[in-house]
Enzyme design. Structure first.
Site, PDB file in Angstrom:
ATOM      1  N   ILE A 103       0.834  -1.203   0.000  1.00 25.70           N
ATOM      2  CA  ILE A 103       0.000   0.000   0.000  1.00 25.70           C
ATOM      3  C   ILE A 103       0.872   1.258   0.000  1.00 25.70           C
ATOM      4  O   ILE A 103       0.577   2.239  -0.683  1.00 25.70           O
ATOM      5  CB  ILE A 103      -0.938  -0.001   1.235  1.00 25.70           C
ATOM      6  CG1 ILE A 103      -1.974  -1.120   1.108  1.00 25.70           C
ATOM      7  CG2 ILE A 103      -1.633   1.350   1.400  1.00 25.70           C
ATOM      8  CD1 ILE A 103      -2.842  -1.323   2.346  1.00 25.70           C
TER       9      ILE A 103
ATOM     10  N   ASP B  29      13.541   2.214  10.716  1.00 30.90           N
ATOM     11  CA  ASP B  29      12.682   1.215  11.349  1.00 30.90           C
ATOM     12  C   ASP B  29      11.708   1.998  12.233  1.00 30.90           C
ATOM     13  O   ASP B  29      12.099   2.543  13.269  1.00 30.90           O
ATOM     14  CB  ASP B  29      13.525   0.250  12.186  1.00 30.90           C
ATOM     15  CG  ASP B  29      12.679  -0.801  12.890  1.00 30.90           C
ATOM     16  OD1 ASP B  29      11.443  -0.634  12.958  1.00 30.90           O
ATOM     17  OD2 ASP B  29      13.265  -1.792  13.373  1.00 30.90           O
ATOM     18  N   VAL B  30      10.440   2.045  11.824  1.00 25.24           N
ATOM     19  CA  VAL B  30       9.491   2.926  12.532  1.00 25.24           C
ATOM     20  C   VAL B  30       9.186   2.458  13.953  1.00 25.24           C
ATOM     21  O   VAL B  30       8.634   3.221  14.751  1.00 25.24           O
ATOM     22  CB  VAL B  30       8.153   3.105  11.769  1.00 25.24           C
ATOM     23  CG1 VAL B  30       8.362   3.734  10.410  1.00 25.24           C
ATOM     24  CG2 VAL B  30       7.387   1.785  11.665  1.00 25.24           C
TER      25      VAL B  30
ATOM     26  N   LYS C  21      -5.022  -1.554  15.437  1.00 26.69           N
ATOM     27  CA  LYS C  21      -5.727  -0.808  14.378  1.00 26.69           C
ATOM     28  C   LYS C  21      -6.847   0.044  14.976  1.00 26.69           C
ATOM     29  O   LYS C  21      -7.096   1.161  14.524  1.00 26.69           O
ATOM     30  CB  LYS C  21      -6.241  -1.791  13.325  1.00 26.69           C
ATOM     31  CG  LYS C  21      -5.119  -2.497  12.564  1.00 26.69           C
ATOM     32  CD  LYS C  21      -4.387  -1.520  11.673  1.00 26.69           C
ATOM     33  CE  LYS C  21      -2.955  -1.853  11.402  1.00 26.69           C
ATOM     34  NZ  LYS C  21      -2.277  -0.876  10.537  1.00 26.69           N
TER      35      LYS C  21
ATOM     36  N   TYR D 238      -3.450  -7.561  16.634  1.00 21.03           N
ATOM     37  CA  TYR D 238      -3.496  -6.719  15.425  1.00 21.03           C
ATOM     38  C   TYR D 238      -4.711  -5.800  15.446  1.00 21.03           C
ATOM     39  O   TYR D 238      -4.599  -4.594  15.228  1.00 21.03           O
ATOM     40  CB  TYR D 238      -3.522  -7.610  14.179  1.00 21.03           C
ATOM     41  CG  TYR D 238      -3.560  -6.843  12.876  1.00 21.03           C
ATOM     42  CD1 TYR D 238      -2.405  -6.238  12.368  1.00 21.03           C
ATOM     43  CD2 TYR D 238      -4.736  -6.714  12.137  1.00 21.03           C
ATOM     44  CE1 TYR D 238      -2.431  -5.538  11.170  1.00 21.03           C
ATOM     45  CE2 TYR D 238      -4.773  -6.018  10.936  1.00 21.03           C
ATOM     46  CZ  TYR D 238      -3.614  -5.427  10.454  1.00 21.03           C
ATOM     47  OH  TYR D 238      -3.641  -4.728   9.263  1.00 21.03           O
TER      48      TYR D 238
ATOM     49  N   THR E 162      -1.215  -7.112  -1.718  1.00 16.94           N
ATOM     50  CA  THR E 162       0.133  -6.621  -1.367  1.00 16.94           C
ATOM     51  C   THR E 162       1.028  -7.811  -1.022  1.00 16.94           C
ATOM     52  O   THR E 162       0.531  -8.917  -0.777  1.00 16.94           O
ATOM     53  CB  THR E 162       0.083  -5.700  -0.137  1.00 16.94           C
ATOM     54  OG1 THR E 162      -0.280  -6.492   1.007  1.00 16.94           O
ATOM     55  CG2 THR E 162      -0.907  -4.566  -0.302  1.00 16.94           C
TER      56      THR E 162
ATOM     57  N   ASN F 234       1.863   4.493   7.547  1.00 12.62           N
ATOM     58  CA  ASN F 234       1.365   3.281   6.878  1.00 12.62           C
ATOM     59  C   ASN F 234       2.092   2.010   7.293  1.00 12.62           C
ATOM     60  O   ASN F 234       1.481   0.933   7.295  1.00 12.62           O
ATOM     61  CB  ASN F 234       1.497   3.498   5.354  1.00 12.62           C
ATOM     62  CG  ASN F 234       1.426   2.192   4.581  1.00 12.62           C
ATOM     63  OD1 ASN F 234       0.342   1.638   4.389  1.00 12.62           O
ATOM     64  ND2 ASN F 234       2.582   1.668   4.166  1.00 12.62           N
TER      65      ASN F 234
HETATM   66  N1  LIG Z   1      -2.828  -5.566   2.716  1.00 13.91           N
HETATM   67  C1  LIG Z   1      -4.009  -5.456   3.283  1.00 13.91           C
HETATM   68  O1  LIG Z   1      -4.982  -6.125   2.869  1.00 13.91           O
HETATM   69  C2  LIG Z   1      -4.228  -4.496   4.426  1.00 13.91           C
HETATM   70  C3  LIG Z   1      -5.524  -4.373   4.935  1.00 13.91           C
HETATM   71  C4  LIG Z   1      -5.752  -3.474   5.958  1.00 13.91           C
HETATM   72  C5  LIG Z   1      -4.735  -2.711   6.472  1.00 13.91           C
HETATM   73  N2  LIG Z   1      -3.470  -2.866   5.988  1.00 13.91           N
HETATM   74  C6  LIG Z   1      -2.423  -2.030   6.595  1.00 13.91           C
HETATM   75  O2  LIG Z   1      -1.734  -1.336   5.571  1.00 13.91           O
HETATM   76  C7  LIG Z   1      -0.375  -1.139   5.940  1.00 13.91           C
HETATM   77  C8  LIG Z   1       0.536  -1.656   4.844  1.00 13.91           C
HETATM   78  O3  LIG Z   1       0.256  -3.033   4.613  1.00 13.91           O
HETATM   79  P1  LIG Z   1       0.808  -3.804   3.335  1.00 13.91           P
HETATM   80  O4  LIG Z   1      -0.122  -4.941   3.098  1.00 13.91           O
HETATM   81  O5  LIG Z   1       1.094  -2.842   2.252  1.00 13.91           O
HETATM   82  O6  LIG Z   1       2.183  -4.383   3.922  1.00 13.91           O
HETATM   83  P2  LIG Z   1       3.499  -4.936   3.139  1.00 13.91           P
HETATM   84  O7  LIG Z   1       3.106  -5.402   1.782  1.00 13.91           O
HETATM   85  O8  LIG Z   1       4.110  -5.917   4.069  1.00 13.91           O
HETATM   86  O9  LIG Z   1       4.429  -3.653   3.036  1.00 13.91           O
HETATM   87  C9  LIG Z   1       4.872  -3.089   4.251  1.00 13.91           C
HETATM   88  C10 LIG Z   1       5.789  -1.926   4.006  1.00 13.91           C
HETATM   89  O10 LIG Z   1       6.161  -1.410   5.298  1.00 13.91           O
HETATM   90  C11 LIG Z   1       7.573  -1.502   5.481  1.00 13.91           C
HETATM   91  N3  LIG Z   1       7.841  -1.837   6.873  1.00 13.91           N
HETATM   92  C12 LIG Z   1       7.493  -2.957   7.553  1.00 13.91           C
HETATM   93  N4  LIG Z   1       7.954  -2.906   8.810  1.00 13.91           N
HETATM   94  C13 LIG Z   1       8.600  -1.715   8.948  1.00 13.91           C
HETATM   95  C14 LIG Z   1       9.304  -1.082   9.991  1.00 13.91           C
HETATM   96  N5  LIG Z   1       9.452  -1.659  11.196  1.00 13.91           N
HETATM   97  N6  LIG Z   1       9.846   0.139   9.767  1.00 13.91           N
HETATM   98  C15 LIG Z   1       9.722   0.735   8.557  1.00 13.91           C
HETATM   99  N7  LIG Z   1       9.068   0.181   7.536  1.00 13.91           N
HETATM  100  C16 LIG Z   1       8.513  -1.028   7.712  1.00 13.91           C
HETATM  101  C17 LIG Z   1       8.034  -2.563   4.487  1.00 13.91           C
HETATM  102  O11 LIG Z   1       9.399  -2.388   4.088  1.00 13.91           O
HETATM  103  P3  LIG Z   1      10.611  -3.084   4.899  1.00 13.91           P
HETATM  104  O12 LIG Z   1      10.169  -4.481   5.217  1.00 13.91           O
HETATM  105  O13 LIG Z   1      11.769  -3.009   3.979  1.00 13.91           O
HETATM  106  O14 LIG Z   1      10.819  -2.254   6.119  1.00 13.91           O
HETATM  107  C18 LIG Z   1       7.091  -2.286   3.321  1.00 13.91           C
HETATM  108  O15 LIG Z   1       7.536  -1.170   2.578  1.00 13.91           O
HETATM  109  C19 LIG Z   1      -0.196  -1.851   7.289  1.00 13.91           C
HETATM  110  O16 LIG Z   1      -0.312  -0.916   8.338  1.00 13.91           O
HETATM  111  C20 LIG Z   1      -1.366  -2.817   7.338  1.00 13.91           C
HETATM  112  O17 LIG Z   1      -1.752  -3.118   8.658  1.00 13.91           O
HETATM  113  C21 LIG Z   1      -3.200  -3.735   4.977  1.00 13.91           C
END
Ligand SMILES: NC(=O)c1ccc[n+]([C@@H]2O[C@H](COP(=O)([O-])OP(=O)(O)OC[C@H]3O[C@@H](n4cnc5c(N)ncnc54)[C@H](OP(=O)(O)O)[C@@H]3O)[C@@H](O)[C@H]2O)c1
Length: 255
Positions: free
Chosen positions: A17, A63-64, A159, A155, A190, A90
């Protein structure tokens, strides 16, 4: 161009995202700071987006879950771009399905640090800069923060906490012209979604089942969520604050 020469921080902006947000904002002329841990994906995307233009992107290692790293990255962004107009909190993670009996206090604490405390720190440390631009905050929460989800107590709690923060902060900052909103994605295609499916016996059928939950019969793309973030970051949404935008493709309808 709807974000021309304006600066945005996207935590977790290198994949999923966050990548969708980075792409959309850069396409609209934005100056995009991509914060993530992994340098390869972050730097590659920043280079690609800068080459494509019309905006510009930089990768900042961060690292957030480490508050000092996030604060330093926000400072670096402002040094780089000279301003800040939006922060998209995010970065986050969804652990594999776990019952409460198997969720330790340490697991809960570390997930709160990653998903929620980072959102608090991002808001708080970006605020002095956002006050100057009458900027906006976008927090990436989730539908399960209001709907609940089986075997995901930790989780869902993180949220829900993001949604509470969004509403309270919107009240506090409204008089100063800083708007705060949350996006509640349902199911988005994703890397994290694919990683989750890979933990199940039949990943392909799990992904098909998840896609069928939306009335469109598919998951959202990352850029569809990015376009909602852009809407919340521009004057197109000038009368919206404290809102939890349910970006769920109708999945919660037809009850
Ligand atoms: N996908 C869904 O269906 C969905 C649904 C509802 C909500 N969300 C929310 O949307 C957000 C993004 O989800 P996503 O599905 O896009 O996840 P993703 O595909 O796993 O991507 C996560 C991103 O965050 C970075 N990240 C992870 N841990 C981090 C840390 N400790 N510090 C800095 N960067 C970090 C990752 O890069 P690095 O690993 O290199 O750090 C990557 O760029 C999350 O908050 C999730 O809860 C997702």
């Amino acid at each position: 161009m709807r974000f021309h020469q304006k600066a945005v921080i996207v935590t977790g902006g290198s994949k999923g995202i966050g990548e969708g947000c980075s792409r959309v904002f850069c396409r609209e002329g934005g100056l995009v700071a991509i914060l993530a841990r992994g340098e390869e994906a972050g730097a590659r995307l920043a280079n690609e987006l800068t080459e494509q233009g019309p905006g510009r992107a930089v990768y900042i290692a961060c690292d957030v879950s480490q508050p000092q790293q996030l604060m330093d990255a926000i400072d670096r962004t402002v040094q780089e771009f000279g301003r800040l107009d939006c922060i998209i909190n995010n970065a986050g993670w969804h652990p594999a399905a776990t019952r409460i009996d198997d969720t330790s206090l340490e697991d809960l604490d570390s997930l709160f640090r990653l998903n929620f405390v980072s959102t608090f720190v991002g808001c708080k440390h970006a605020l002095p800069h956002l006050r100057k631009t009458k900027g906006t905050i976008v927090n990436m929460a989730s539908m399960v923060g209001i709907l609940g989800q089986d075997k995901a107590v930790a989780y869902c709690s993180t949220k829900a906490a993001q949604i509470g923060l969004t509403k309270a902060l919107a009240v506090e900052l409204g008089p100063e012209g800083v708007r705060v909103n949350a996006i509640l994605p349902g199911n988005v295609d994703t890397p994290m979604m694919h990683e989750w499916a890979a933990t199940l016996p039949n990943p392909k059928s799990a992904l098909q089942r998840v896609a069928s939950l939306q009335v469109f019969g598919r998951m959202a793309t990352s850029e569809e969520i990015g376009r909602i973030a852009l809407f919340l970051a521009t004057d197109d949404s000038s009368f919206l604050t404290g809102q939890a935008i349910e970006a769920e493709g109708g999945a919660s309808l037809d009850y």
